[in-house]
Write a protein that holds these residues in place. Structure first.
Motif, PDB file in Angstrom:
ATOM      1  N   SER A  11      23.153  67.810  76.171  1.00 56.94           N
ATOM      2  CA  SER A  11      22.442  67.976  77.423  1.00 56.94           C
ATOM      3  C   SER A  11      21.024  68.260  77.187  1.00 56.94           C
ATOM      4  O   SER A  11      20.337  68.424  78.094  1.00 56.94           O
ATOM      5  N   ASP A  13      17.089  68.053  76.461  1.00 59.87           N
ATOM      6  CA  ASP A  13      15.842  67.070  76.438  1.00 59.87           C
ATOM      7  C   ASP A  13      14.855  67.710  75.751  1.00 59.87           C
ATOM      8  O   ASP A  13      14.840  69.070  76.021  1.00 59.87           O
ATOM      9  N   ALA A  29      21.658  72.997  85.991  1.00 65.61           N
ATOM     10  CA  ALA A  29      20.801  71.935  85.616  1.00 65.61           C
ATOM     11  C   ALA A  29      21.719  70.872  84.765  1.00 65.61           C
ATOM     12  O   ALA A  29      22.107  71.210  84.009  1.00 65.61           O
ATOM     13  N   GLY A  30      21.818  69.353  85.445  1.00 66.59           N
ATOM     14  CA  GLY A  30      22.514  68.574  84.625  1.00 66.59           C
ATOM     15  C   GLY A  30      23.957  69.308  84.573  1.00 66.59           C
ATOM     16  O   GLY A  30      24.442  69.468  85.669  1.00 66.59           O
ATOM     17  N   GLU A  31      24.711  69.018  83.460  1.00 68.47           N
ATOM     18  CA  GLU A  31      25.984  69.391  83.253  1.00 68.47           C
ATOM     19  C   GLU A  31      26.263  70.853  83.246  1.00 68.47           C
ATOM     20  O   GLU A  31      27.317  71.414  83.274  1.00 68.47           O
ATOM     21  N   ASN A  32      25.139  71.665  83.134  1.00 72.05           N
ATOM     22  CA  ASN A  32      25.101  72.977  82.873  1.00 72.05           C
ATOM     23  C   ASN A  32      25.224  73.882  84.109  1.00 72.05           C
ATOM     24  O   ASN A  32      24.322  73.453  85.020  1.00 72.05           O
ATOM     25  N   ARG A  33      26.233  74.723  84.387  1.00 70.65           N
ATOM     26  CA  ARG A  33      26.371  75.348  85.677  1.00 70.65           C
ATOM     27  C   ARG A  33      25.973  76.897  85.169  1.00 70.65           C
ATOM     28  O   ARG A  33      26.859  77.531  84.503  1.00 70.65           O
ATOM     29  N   THR A 151      15.104  72.833  77.811  1.00 73.17           N
ATOM     30  CA  THR A 151      15.348  71.728  77.930  1.00 73.17           C
ATOM     31  C   THR A 151      14.596  71.031  79.207  1.00 73.17           C
ATOM     32  O   THR A 151      14.727  71.905  80.442  1.00 73.17           O
ATOM     33  N   GLY A 152      13.931  69.970  79.378  1.00 70.46           N
ATOM     34  CA  GLY A 152      13.258  69.753  80.555  1.00 70.46           C
ATOM     35  C   GLY A 152      12.108  70.598  81.141  1.00 70.46           C
ATOM     36  O   GLY A 152      11.821  71.532  80.541  1.00 70.46           O
ATOM     37  N   ASN A 154      13.674  73.375  82.187  1.00 70.69           N
ATOM     38  CA  ASN A 154      14.754  74.808  82.343  1.00 70.69           C
ATOM     39  C   ASN A 154      14.844  75.300  81.002  1.00 70.69           C
ATOM     40  O   ASN A 154      14.608  74.730  79.945  1.00 70.69           O
ATOM     41  N   VAL A 191      21.495  79.228  83.846  1.00 75.58           N
ATOM     42  CA  VAL A 191      20.420  78.281  83.698  1.00 75.58           C
ATOM     43  C   VAL A 191      19.244  78.742  84.359  1.00 75.58           C
ATOM     44  O   VAL A 191      19.231  79.314  85.405  1.00 75.58           O
TER      45      VAL A 191
END
Length: 195
Positions: A11, A13, A29-33, A151-152, A154, A191
């Motif tokens: 996950s 980036d 964010a994305g798959e992470n909660r 990542t990104g 976050n 996150v």
């Protein structure tokens, strides 16, 4: 039980923002909660099994200045934590965590942490945090190694805060067949986004 998730594989980036600033826990964010929970072993006659619960009732902020984490706190809504067995949840809330009287647990960072070594290429790094964990009306200093992913836009933090039950006055009810192990963890997957 329901275990708190880990950082989702693949996950990460490359980071799009620096680490300095004010960061706030967001839903995900994305798959992470964002979620928090507990893990303890139950000791039954002749066996030992792991019990865990999790919930999404978690808030918090971090302050990073000059590549150093200078402060922050995380608050967990303990009442939001549930497992896969409602009867267990009721017993844990009512008789162990006593959530009517102590609905929240907090972790307050008490020592600065250098974050300048964290990778910005979407891979994880590790930081050691020291802070004060307040739960069930008791506060103790804890130190934990946490996995961190930039990542990104976050930052995602994953780890376990050690809990010695006796340090927090968490008694195992006498009327249940199992006993709870003396040590467990508060589990975090957080996150963050810049405010």
């Amino acid at each position: 039980g329901l275990q708190t998730a880990s950082i989702a594989d693949g996950s990460g980036d490359p980071a799009e923002v620096g680490v300095d600033g004010h960061w706030e826990v967001v839903t995900g964010a994305g798959e992470n909660r964002s979620q928090a929970g507990y893990t303890f072993d139950e000791v039954l006659p002749g066996q030992r099994k792991t019990t865990s619960g999790r919930g999404e009732g978690v808030t918090g902020t971090l302050v990073v200045d000059g590549g150093t984490l200078t402060g922050g706190s995380i608050t967990v809504d303990v009442e939001s934590i549930g497992s896969d067995i409602e009867k267990r949840d009721i017993n844990v809330r009512r008789h162990i965590l006593q959530t009517d009287d102590y609905p929240e647990a907090t972790f307050e960072i008490s020592a600065p942490v250098d974050l300048s070594h964290l990778p910005d290429d979407g891979t994880t790094g590790t930081v050691t945090l020291t802070g004060d964990l307040t739960m069930h009306g008791h506060t103790n200093k804890v130190t934990a190694d946490l996995k961190v992913l930039r990542t990104g836009k976050n930052v995602i933090v994953q780890g376990k805060l050690p809990v010695v039950r006796a340090d927090y006055g968490l008694e195992s009810p006498q009327f249940v067949a199992s006993q709870i192990a003396a040590e467990g963890t508060i589990d975090l997957l957080l996150v963050f986004a810049q405010e």
